[in-house]
Design a protein around this motif. Sequence first.
Motif, mmCIF file in Angstrom:
data_model
loop_
_atom_site.group_PDB
_atom_site.id
_atom_site.type_symbol
_atom_site.label_atom_id
_atom_site.label_comp_id
_atom_site.label_asym_id
_atom_site.label_seq_id
_atom_site.Cartn_x
_atom_site.Cartn_y
_atom_site.Cartn_z
ATOM 1 N N MET C 300 -46.815 54.032 -70.030
ATOM 2 C CA MET C 300 -46.393 55.348 -69.555
ATOM 3 C C MET C 300 -47.097 56.413 -70.388
ATOM 4 O O MET C 300 -46.986 56.430 -71.619
ATOM 5 C CB MET C 300 -44.874 55.519 -69.734
ATOM 6 C CG MET C 300 -44.031 54.775 -68.725
ATOM 7 S SD MET C 300 -44.199 55.420 -67.036
ATOM 8 C CE MET C 300 -45.272 54.167 -66.334
ATOM 9 N N GLU C 301 -47.813 57.295 -69.724
ATOM 10 C CA GLU C 301 -48.543 58.353 -70.426
ATOM 11 C C GLU C 301 -48.310 59.693 -69.731
ATOM 12 O O GLU C 301 -48.016 59.751 -68.547
ATOM 13 C CB GLU C 301 -50.055 58.059 -70.412
ATOM 14 C CG GLU C 301 -50.462 56.716 -70.981
ATOM 15 C CD GLU C 301 -50.437 56.654 -72.506
ATOM 16 O OE1 GLU C 301 -50.047 57.658 -73.144
ATOM 17 O OE2 GLU C 301 -50.776 55.572 -73.054
ATOM 18 N N LEU C 302 -48.493 60.763 -70.487
ATOM 19 C CA LEU C 302 -48.377 62.110 -69.931
ATOM 20 C C LEU C 302 -49.765 62.694 -69.661
ATOM 21 O O LEU C 302 -50.678 62.535 -70.464
ATOM 22 C CB LEU C 302 -47.635 63.032 -70.907
ATOM 23 C CG LEU C 302 -46.183 62.669 -71.244
ATOM 24 C CD1 LEU C 302 -45.587 63.708 -72.189
ATOM 25 C CD2 LEU C 302 -45.342 62.559 -69.972
ATOM 26 N N THR C 303 -49.898 63.354 -68.532
ATOM 27 C CA THR C 303 -51.126 64.080 -68.206
ATOM 28 C C THR C 303 -50.719 65.515 -67.870
ATOM 29 O O THR C 303 -49.750 65.705 -67.125
ATOM 30 C CB THR C 303 -51.808 63.445 -66.971
ATOM 31 O OG1 THR C 303 -52.221 62.122 -67.307
ATOM 32 C CG2 THR C 303 -53.027 64.253 -66.519
ATOM 33 N N PRO C 304 -51.421 66.515 -68.434
ATOM 34 C CA PRO C 304 -51.084 67.892 -68.073
ATOM 35 C C PRO C 304 -51.075 68.026 -66.560
ATOM 36 O O PRO C 304 -51.977 67.530 -65.877
ATOM 37 C CB PRO C 304 -52.219 68.698 -68.711
ATOM 38 C CG PRO C 304 -52.675 67.862 -69.854
ATOM 39 C CD PRO C 304 -52.520 66.437 -69.399
#
Lengths: 328, 328, 328, 328
Positions: C300-304
């Motif tokens: 799980m990763e965050l992307t703007p």
Amino acid sequence: MSNKIKKLAVLTSGGDSPGMNAAIRSVVRTCSYHNIECLGVYRGYEGLIDGDFEELTARSVKGIINKGGTFLKSARSNRFRTEEGRKQAYQKLNEVGADGLVVIGGDGSFTGAMIFNQEFGFPVMGIPGTIDNDIYGTTHTLGFDTALNTVVDAIDKIRDTASSHNRLFFIEVMGRDVGHIALNAGIAGGAEEILIPEENLGLDRLVDSLNRSRTSGKSSSIVVVAEGDKIGKNIFELKDYVDQNMEGYDVRVSVLGHMQRGGAPSCFDRVLASRMGVKAVESLLKGESNYMVGLLNGKMELTPIEKAIKGKTKINLELLRVSDIMST
Amino acid sequence: MSNKIKKLAVLTSGGDSPGMNAAIRSVVRTCSYHNIECLGVYRGYEGLIDGDFEELTARSVKGIINKGGTFLKSARSNRFRTEEGRKQAYQKLNEVGADGLVVIGGDGSFTGAMIFNQEFGFPVMGIPGTIDNDIYGTTHTLGFDTALNTVVDAIDKIRDTASSHNRLFFIEVMGRDVGHIALNAGIAGGAEEILIPEENLGLDRLVDSLNRSRTSGKSSSIVVVAEGDKIGKNIFELKDYVDQNMEGYDVRVSVLGHMQRGGAPSCFDRVLASRMGVKAVESLLKGESNYMVGLLNGKMELTPIEKAIKGKTKINLELLRVSDIMST
Amino acid sequence: MSNKIKKLAVLTSGGDSPGMNAAIRSVVRTCSYHNIECLGVYRGYEGLIDGDFEELTARSVKGIINKGGTFLKSARSNRFRTEEGRKQAYQKLNEVGADGLVVIGGDGSFTGAMIFNQEFGFPVMGIPGTIDNDIYGTTHTLGFDTALNTVVDAIDKIRDTASSHNRLFFIEVMGRDVGHIALNAGIAGGAEEILIPEENLGLDRLVDSLNRSRTSGKSSSIVVVAEGDKIGKNIFELKDYVDQNMEGYDVRVSVLGHMQRGGAPSCFDRVLASRMGVKAVESLLKGESNYMVGLLNGKMELTPIEKAIKGKTKINLELLRVSDIMST
Amino acid sequence: MSNKIKKLAVLTSGGDSPGMNAAIRSVVRTCSYHNIECLGVYRGYEGLIDGDFEELTARSVKGIINKGGTFLKSARSNRFRTEEGRKQAYQKLNEVGADGLVVIGGDGSFTGAMIFNQEFGFPVMGIPGTIDNDIYGTTHTLGFDTALNTVVDAIDKIRDTASSHNRLFFIEVMGRDVGHIALNAGIAGGAEEILIPEENLGLDRLVDSLNRSRTSGKSSSIVVVAEGDKIGKNIFELKDYVDQNMEGYDVRVSVLGHMQRGGAPSCFDRVLASRMGVKAVESLLKGESNYMVGLLNGKMELTPIEKAIKGKTKINLELLRVSDIMST
């Protein structure tokens, strides 16, 4: 593609899994694409020893991508565990002019392939085919995704009847010594508890947790139990313990069994099988040997077959945490 | 339609089956069509005794025709077996002004309904809801067709792995004391043998027959066993006997279990449920009582509930013969 | 977890996809786990503007993990494209004390969320829900895997009839401007050709290729066409062209349509939804905002969110090659 | 069983349907059971004229009971419509010593069989194989039940997205000139309206009825349209009319298409196919000819093939009424 390989053999070995046929098809068609001959070997290493071969063409593998099982059949071979057996297999391969072997199977099958390669220098390449997802060097083994959908579909059905009757169900799923099927299918099936070999809650905490569920207003519960889990001696004893130590539920057991190994492969497994077959054949054509192809970070990668056998897959700790949160 | 009924109650009782929700929906909408109120009773006769009612409108049953289980929940009720319990149920129905009751369930549930009618003259109508198809007065009970498809899908999956490994599988299916599920699903699953309570081959003839199959070239076999079959003490002992008395097969057991009771109902069961709900309500509105609605020769017919309970369903001898011929 | 957020709102927006309900459930239960209140917003941004909220608890989202669609409903909102509309939404959120928003949808929905965040500094987090897999920052959008299995199942059925009749089928699948569904489902469905917007064969090469298939002994063929493909003006004109320019096939068209958007989510999508919901809520609780959660390299990763909107997903070139080899 | 028949031929003709393979298997195994030879004829009457035969044994039809389509392939034959063609077919059958023919297909195929029998006195027996259920003399044609489940599954999926978006869907289903598929699948899919050729509501009443649904609180609607329905010129014009004449809905069309013809046959169709195959072969062995086997009141019965062709199936009026009540 420069190489000296002219004829490959392909076999399936160990427990079968959905996607094996798709992988065979891919091996055969990749051979055809590169103008290499391809031999299908029946009954795994048994057929290798017996020379039970059939020439396969692009057309002979049509209509199998969506079939469960393996049309080449699989078998466990005690003879291949002997030097004698392996020697005979080597002779049979030589007789027909095969100069490379693709083995679709699990770690036991790979061990055979590795030893065979060590003894005769015969080029081998492994494709991980098992529903258990217990092979190091790939995030997904062939058949894992399909088995998950089969299990989740069964859990959905059981939940229908569980919630009509305020029942607690213990559902045993496959997975050998690891909890990958249980953990994923448990989350997807909305299980209240998931029991896996990698984490031992203890019986008391299990009962506590189920009691909390009960009092928080849940009128039925599903506990997914990996077959390798050791919390009870077996799932029926687990049921008995819970039956005796908590109230308010009618407790039942369902052992999903061998249906988990069959069925039309999912889209994911068919695509994965197709990719793995291409990678296995083209790696052999490039002169690579003694590797297993796998899916790592979305790409086809090679892992030394010995590492694939000895490495341990790890349970995804994030999933364990997600499971805890979901059963709030 | 001339009648004095103003408010019907509907409940589901006994083991749940796919199509129960569709039948509730049909009862509610038929009431709505005839401007009759409809009360849903939760937890079968238990909820009847406790007055656990909810008014249901045409809109409150939307989106349930395709759901397995029963949103009214089901339960077995010991209290309803007592005069005391039934009296309380009668009072609760009177309190809310209900003047008719539709019971969706099996023979146990119908017995309760019949006694209730005898004691209080309260109009009742039964809808046969069980996967076992063991109710007299209808060729198909609600859920039977869905369960057959569930079982056949599981057999198809098991056959994938059976035929990959030259295995003999004993597959236990539900059906209580009758062999309807086993016989139909066995034929459709291509089973080599089907063991049902209505016909006892004997263990020796079973082994003979499996040996003939084996020598005639079949490399794997499926034997479907009805849970009510008595050929072995249970399916695991049956497996052991065969294991010891024949060669060449790796013998396995799969008990399909409770997943057979769940799942989205088939088209057949949804249509049947819709028809039965209409017939049940309209029969009550016409002043009929103490009947079960059923499908006979393609039409909705009423059978006296006592006859439905006491009558015996018969195994279709033609199907037995077809099964023999197919396993040639 | 230290933070100041006390109450989150969650909505679904744009085209629905299987797994949205599972994502809502996860958002709600993660809130419950962290003792945060959670409001469901009905009809996407429309409901946000109208204050169409409902408090959701862990129990109110039971039994939805396996349901297609979104029980919060979705809608496209022209009003939310106006400053006026967004201002009103902001006031409604303030009135009920919500201090964070989770938006489950596609790029259009994310654009709305980003502007809303820019204007009012309101914390937002996106979860990519669309079958098309056309969002940058995640290898899989919610619903993509399920849609693939739905499409492949339909292709399998069509192939049954295609191969019984020596027919050539053009099958149009969804995917908006990208070919992810077509490419994966085409490989898995054993398609002879796959037409995607990212690669334009040209009509002549298509006919050549189909003629080669025909003469190489294939008696039926499947061509999977992405809806965004521009090789013909539309699939019916494509059919007409092929009809006129090749012989030996009876050519048919099937447009799979909206059934691709529905159905019980696959195990993969349910697990992904559960993970994304946890990540979205916990990221907001940690003070993050204006991101989309995604699956990258299995984590799980965050992307703007701006990058997620503007970035382009790329077609996997390896898959294109696999597709070519498989149609040998 | 006394008779003079020594070798039967079997073919599939016309549109294929699920269960045809199961019927071929049954014909072959029943021949085997009675020690009769059996020839499979490829490509229907075309293969009959070309002598495209293959001897089939009990083992050669294993593993096909669960496969959609027909492995013997089907075709429409213009040549068989000529005396010349039929004469050649007769000669081919004589050459190989076949003395009976089982035709699995629809009314067009039966017409060919009947004329062939009239001209040459060659024994023929028909098995009704079509999803449309438009054959007189059987309550169920082979494939009808499977197609219903396929259609209902698609409707369920479309409803997921319809109800997420307040949409009105027109769904076109197969059925040629009759409304059996539409009526049954419409009831089971919970359709608000069902448009069939046997009953013409008129466009105004349709719009009225949909408006009533809308104002009664339904936020989405499904209208199932039989392909043979004539209410609009076609379903897209129907959509346009409704679009222009009512408000509040986003109107969409889905044409389910050829996927309805494929797929693994349901349990019902497999059992029916097995029964029909036995009945067809054994009737020929008993000296019967020029009949179609069918299911009437749950039993296998013979209907003169001419009657089967000319008779009209009727829509079940009770179902029409049930449909009306359910859409309350």
